[in-house]
Design an enzyme around this catalytic site. Structure first.
Site, PDB file in Angstrom:
ATOM      1  N   ALA A 115     -32.066 110.017  45.529  1.00 48.73           N
ATOM      2  CA  ALA A 115     -31.844 111.402  45.965  1.00 48.73           C
ATOM      3  C   ALA A 115     -30.673 112.047  45.220  1.00 48.73           C
ATOM      4  O   ALA A 115     -30.634 112.021  43.994  1.00 48.73           O
ATOM      5  CB  ALA A 115     -31.654 111.439  47.479  1.00 48.73           C
ATOM      6  N   SER A 116     -29.678 112.557  45.936  1.00 53.75           N
ATOM      7  CA  SER A 116     -28.585 113.307  45.304  1.00 53.75           C
ATOM      8  C   SER A 116     -27.621 112.448  44.492  1.00 53.75           C
ATOM      9  O   SER A 116     -26.752 113.008  43.807  1.00 53.75           O
ATOM     10  CB  SER A 116     -27.803 114.101  46.356  1.00 53.75           C
ATOM     11  N   LEU A 117     -27.768 111.139  44.540  1.00 50.88           N
ATOM     12  CA  LEU A 117     -27.010 110.298  43.610  1.00 50.88           C
ATOM     13  C   LEU A 117     -27.438 110.573  42.177  1.00 50.88           C
ATOM     14  O   LEU A 117     -26.808 110.087  41.239  1.00 50.88           O
ATOM     15  CB  LEU A 117     -27.219 108.808  43.911  1.00 50.88           C
TER      16      LEU A 117
ATOM     17  N   LYS B  94     -27.182 113.481  40.904  1.00 50.88           N
ATOM     18  CA  LYS B  94     -26.306 114.546  40.403  1.00 50.88           C
ATOM     19  C   LYS B  94     -25.243 114.058  39.411  1.00 50.88           C
ATOM     20  O   LYS B  94     -24.982 114.735  38.413  1.00 50.88           O
ATOM     21  CB  LYS B  94     -25.674 115.309  41.570  1.00 50.88           C
TER      22      LYS B  94
END
Length: 341
Positions: free
Chosen positions: A76-78, A80
């Site tokens: 997921a947002s890891l 970014k």
């Protein structure tokens, strides 16, 4: 009397031993697994030494497939920090500047014409986050999000004036990476980050990788809750704790990002009122007692992820789970950090 005292002493010794045992990283992970709160893989490193490297539970519950340490899990947002690193690599090649307007590279709505790449990287752009509005659409793409942004009429706030987390902003960064590099987001990351660092079990989800071996997502009731959208930049990556540790080491040793950009990556954004945020280029930043730690979490559908890094001590905690809402991420991180003291 002696027998009673002896029994009491044995009891005290047992309690001390049990307490000591529970403070180890492996036993902390096991306790969360035993409570049904964790199904996944964990890697913890303390002062450069691996103190926990384990995988517990199932990758696919219907087929009873064991989750291995090499099983890719959606982060997921890891994703970014990888998007931010990609932008920095392009900057190092002289192909863009942080204070360039994003609209120099891709077509954006009129209200977003002056948003800079720097403001996208540190979540100060004012561009509205799409997740609370159109997140539930299966197969959602970057172009869908861009189309939605084109239907809006203004920024959430003047760019640079405040921090507000925006997945939409990182989708725009992904589109810039593709425009400047003339490669897909997945191909760029593979060629410039994953392959150079030996991240053999890390890839970006798309139609060509959909059939790869990977963990399936579930909720706390073990009902299917798998990944189902196609956006990149804000998410899209599957990985393992071992591979994420390779990324950690690559950043520490300047294998990808040079020293000045590394310092910038871990520097909080300065807002227009002079105050500092707590986010740099792709990382949340915390400083206390002379120690700087950076971290990022991720959560979507049946997946949760945490990547915590102590920059001074070469320590990190990485945990990935495919039983998302069963996992008390904050409590787990606090308990794991105590074992590294």
């Amino acid at each position: 009397m002696r027998k009673s005292l002896f029994s009491v002493m044995l009891g005290i010794i047992s309690i001390v031993q049990l307490s000591s045992c529970e403070k180890t990283p492996n036993n902390t992970v096991k306790s969360y697994y035993d409570k049904g709160e964790f199904n996944g893989s964990v890697l913890a490193v303390n002062n450069g030494k691996t103190v926990c490297d384990t995988a517990l539970g199932l990758s696919n519950m219907e087929k009873n497939i064991k989750l291995e340490k090499t099983t890719p899990v959606y982060i997921a947002s890891l994703s970014k920090p990888f998007t931010a690193a990609s932008i920095m690599l392009l900057q190092q090649k002289g192909l863009l500047n942080y204070d360039d307007k994003a609209s120099k590279y891709i077509e954006l709505p009129a209200y977003a014409q002056n948003v800079s790449i720097r403001q996208l990287l540190n979540h100060t752009s004012g561009i509205k986050d799409y997740e609370s509005i159109i997140f539930s659409k299966k197969g959602l793409t970057n172009q869908d999000v861009l189309g939605w942004l084109n239907g809006l009429t203004q920024l959430q706030f003047p760019s640079g004036s405040k921090f507000e987390y925006s997945n939409s902003g990182f989708i725009i960064l992904s589109l810039i990476i593709e425009k400047v590099s003339k490669q897909s987001y997945g191909t760029f990351l593979s060629e410039h980050i994953f392959v150079p660092l030996g991240m053999k079990n890390t890839w970006v989800y798309d139609s060509s990788t959909a059939s790869k071996n990977r963990a399936t997502g579930y909720n706390k009731n073990k009902q299917l809750d798998d990944y189902s959208i196609l956006t990149t930049g804000d998410g899209g990556i599957y990985s393992t704790p071992e591979d994420l540790h390779r990324f950690d080491q690559g950043l520490r040793n300047f294998k990808l990002i040079n020293k000045s950009n590394t310092d910038l990556m871990y520097t909080p954004a300065k807002l227009t009122d002079g105050k500092l945020s707590y986010y740099g280029f792709g990382w949340f930043i915390e400083e206390s007692d002379g120690r700087k730690t950076v971290s990022h979490t991720g959560g979507l559908s049946g997946f949760r992820a945490i990547f915590w890094r102590d920059l001074k001590r070469n320590s990190c905690i990485i945990a990935l789970t495919n039983q998302g809402d069963a996992f008390p991420l904050d409590d787990f991180l606090k308990d794991m950090k105590r074992t590294l003291q």
